[in-house]
Design an enzyme around this catalytic site. Structure first.
Site, PDB file in Angstrom:
ATOM      1  CE1 TYR A  27      48.531  28.599  37.650  1.00  0.00           C
ATOM      2  CE2 TYR A  27      49.612  30.732  37.798  1.00  0.00           C
ATOM      3  CZ  TYR A  27      49.664  29.373  37.547  1.00  0.00           C
ATOM      4  OH  TYR A  27      50.851  28.798  37.204  1.00  0.00           O
ATOM      5  CG  LEU A  28      44.374  31.537  44.893  1.00  0.00           C
ATOM      6  CD1 LEU A  28      44.015  31.100  46.318  1.00  0.00           C
ATOM      7  CD2 LEU A  28      43.466  32.677  44.450  1.00  0.00           C
ATOM      8  CG  HIS A  29      48.865  36.480  42.548  1.00  0.00           C
ATOM      9  ND1 HIS A  29      48.490  37.565  43.300  1.00  0.00           N
ATOM     10  CD2 HIS A  29      48.164  36.567  41.384  1.00  0.00           C
ATOM     11  CE1 HIS A  29      47.630  38.290  42.625  1.00  0.00           C
ATOM     12  NE2 HIS A  29      47.398  37.715  41.465  1.00  0.00           N
ATOM     13  CG  HIS A  32      44.551  36.019  44.498  1.00  0.00           C
ATOM     14  ND1 HIS A  32      45.426  35.563  43.545  1.00  0.00           N
ATOM     15  CD2 HIS A  32      43.526  36.575  43.819  1.00  0.00           C
ATOM     16  CE1 HIS A  32      44.935  35.812  42.329  1.00  0.00           C
ATOM     17  NE2 HIS A  32      43.793  36.436  42.470  1.00  0.00           N
TER      18      HIS A  32
HETATM   19  P1  AMP Z   1      41.300  37.809  40.189  1.00  0.00           P
HETATM   20  O1  AMP Z   1      41.529  36.412  40.635  1.00  0.00           O
HETATM   21  O2  AMP Z   1      42.363  38.347  39.297  1.00  0.00           O
HETATM   22  O3  AMP Z   1      39.896  38.039  39.679  1.00  0.00           O
HETATM   23  O4  AMP Z   1      41.411  38.691  41.494  1.00  0.00           O
HETATM   24  C1  AMP Z   1      40.662  38.398  42.642  1.00  0.00           C
HETATM   25  C2  AMP Z   1      40.815  39.542  43.609  1.00  0.00           C
HETATM   26  O5  AMP Z   1      42.187  39.713  43.924  1.00  0.00           O
HETATM   27  C3  AMP Z   1      40.320  40.864  43.033  1.00  0.00           C
HETATM   28  O6  AMP Z   1      39.663  41.610  44.052  1.00  0.00           O
HETATM   29  C4  AMP Z   1      41.601  41.521  42.600  1.00  0.00           C
HETATM   30  O7  AMP Z   1      41.532  42.926  42.581  1.00  0.00           O
HETATM   31  C5  AMP Z   1      42.564  41.048  43.670  1.00  0.00           C
HETATM   32  N1  AMP Z   1      43.942  41.133  43.198  1.00  0.00           N
HETATM   33  C6  AMP Z   1      44.449  40.696  42.008  1.00  0.00           C
HETATM   34  N2  AMP Z   1      45.750  41.005  41.902  1.00  0.00           N
HETATM   35  C7  AMP Z   1      46.087  41.658  43.042  1.00  0.00           C
HETATM   36  C8  AMP Z   1      47.293  42.258  43.541  1.00  0.00           C
HETATM   37  N3  AMP Z   1      48.423  42.246  42.845  1.00  0.00           N
HETATM   38  N4  AMP Z   1      47.262  42.847  44.768  1.00  0.00           N
HETATM   39  C9  AMP Z   1      46.109  42.874  45.490  1.00  0.00           C
HETATM   40  N5  AMP Z   1      44.949  42.335  45.079  1.00  0.00           N
HETATM   41  C10 AMP Z   1      44.930  41.741  43.876  1.00  0.00           C
END
Ligand code: AMP
Length: 287
Positions: A27-29, A32
């Protein structure tokens, strides 16, 4: 699927290509995407994984509800510069007979997220170790947004002699300061306004540190009181801790780095955020 990824990694390494890896739960933003762009700058090939890891969710947590949209993710990852997407099925990562779990005994997993989510970091450590063994990257990129997770990954890499350089990328935020998160999808407009208070609380405490405050209780009070202005926010913790160890001394030494960390719930959505801030060096300090 893990086997195909391993074979690809082997080929890339034989070609002497440097692999950068961005593990995600999808669910990339834009957060990511920023990690993928950083990975792109640091290596020849970027691998992004999408895996909602059941082992890191507690029984009452949102594993089933976690948002998923693989098609959209593929487009965002490619646009940001990812070469390969690795999306293993849970049954491929944890087949019949799977029986290993890394257990951290470090103090950093006993507190804050570790205390709020028992077993969570063991699940993170286990899946990260597996993903590293499959993807065999030279570099892996994590977001500071999950600050304690970064410390956990660094600990595992250090303790297990895993030859991977860990890069920590800054937190990407919406206008107004709300940290981007896949879970923000579940915030109604009213919740979003309340959620802004989390970053406001972190900034208020950081400003106090920059102005000379160094007592832990004072910093935590600033955060708690700012958060109280949003009655819908159910606070789990608002902590000021030593950035390297997450210890919480009564007072922080001049020149030391503080991690300000907040976890709060808005309805059933759980949000975390943090800021790092340096205590100014006292007068007369040798530099
Ligand atoms: P997740 O998909 O939430 O497990 O996150 C995957 C990676 O993206 C992890 O290393 C998170 O710390 C990083 N991440 C999530 N949200 C953000 C954000 N707002 N800014 C930078 N990195 C993020």
């Amino acid at each position: 699927m893990p086997q195909a990824m391993s074979d690809l990694a082997e080929e890339l390494r034989l070609d002497r290509r440097r692999i950068a890896f961005v593990p995600t739960m999808g669910y990339l933003h834009e957060g990511h995407a920023s990690l993928i762009r950083l990975a792109r700058e640091e290596a020849d090939v970027v691998v992004t994984s999408i895996f909602v890891n059941p082992m890191q969710f507690g029984p009452q947590e949102d594993y089933e509800q976690y948002p998923r949209d693989l098609e959209r993710d593929a487009a965002i990852a490619a646009e940001a510069g990812s070469d390969y997407l690795f999306c293993p099925a849970a049954a491929a990562m944890y087949p019949e007979g799977f029986g290993t779990r890394l257990r951290l005994e470090s103090e950093i997993t006993a507190v804050l997220e570790g205390a709020a989510r028992p077993g969570h970091f063991d699940g993170v450590a286990t899946v990260v170790a597996k993903l590293f063994a499959i993807v065999r990257p030279h570099i892996a990129v994590f977001g500071q947004k999950d600050y304690q997770q970064c410390l956990v990954v660094q600990q595992v890499v250090r303790d297990m002699n895993i030859p991977i350089r860990i890069l920590i990328a800054p937190t990407q935020r919406e206008e107004g300061g709300l940290a981007l998160s896949s879970r923000n999808k579940y915030l109604a407009e009213r919740d979003r306004q309340a959620a802004l208070q989390i970053n406001a609380a972190l900034r208020a405490a950081a400003t106090a540190v920059e102005a000379g405050a160094s007592k832990r209780a004072e910093l935590e009070k600033i955060m708690t009181e700012t958060l109280r202005q949003s009655p819908d926010l159910a606070l789990e913790y608002a902590a000021a801790a030593a950035a390297e160890t997450l210890e919480r001394p009564p007072q922080f030494a001049s020149g030391s780095r503080i991690a300000l960390l907040i976890a709060a719930r808005l309805g059933s959505t759980r949000l975390i955020d943090n800021l790092l801030v340096d205590v100014p060096s006292g007068p007369g300090t040798q530099v």
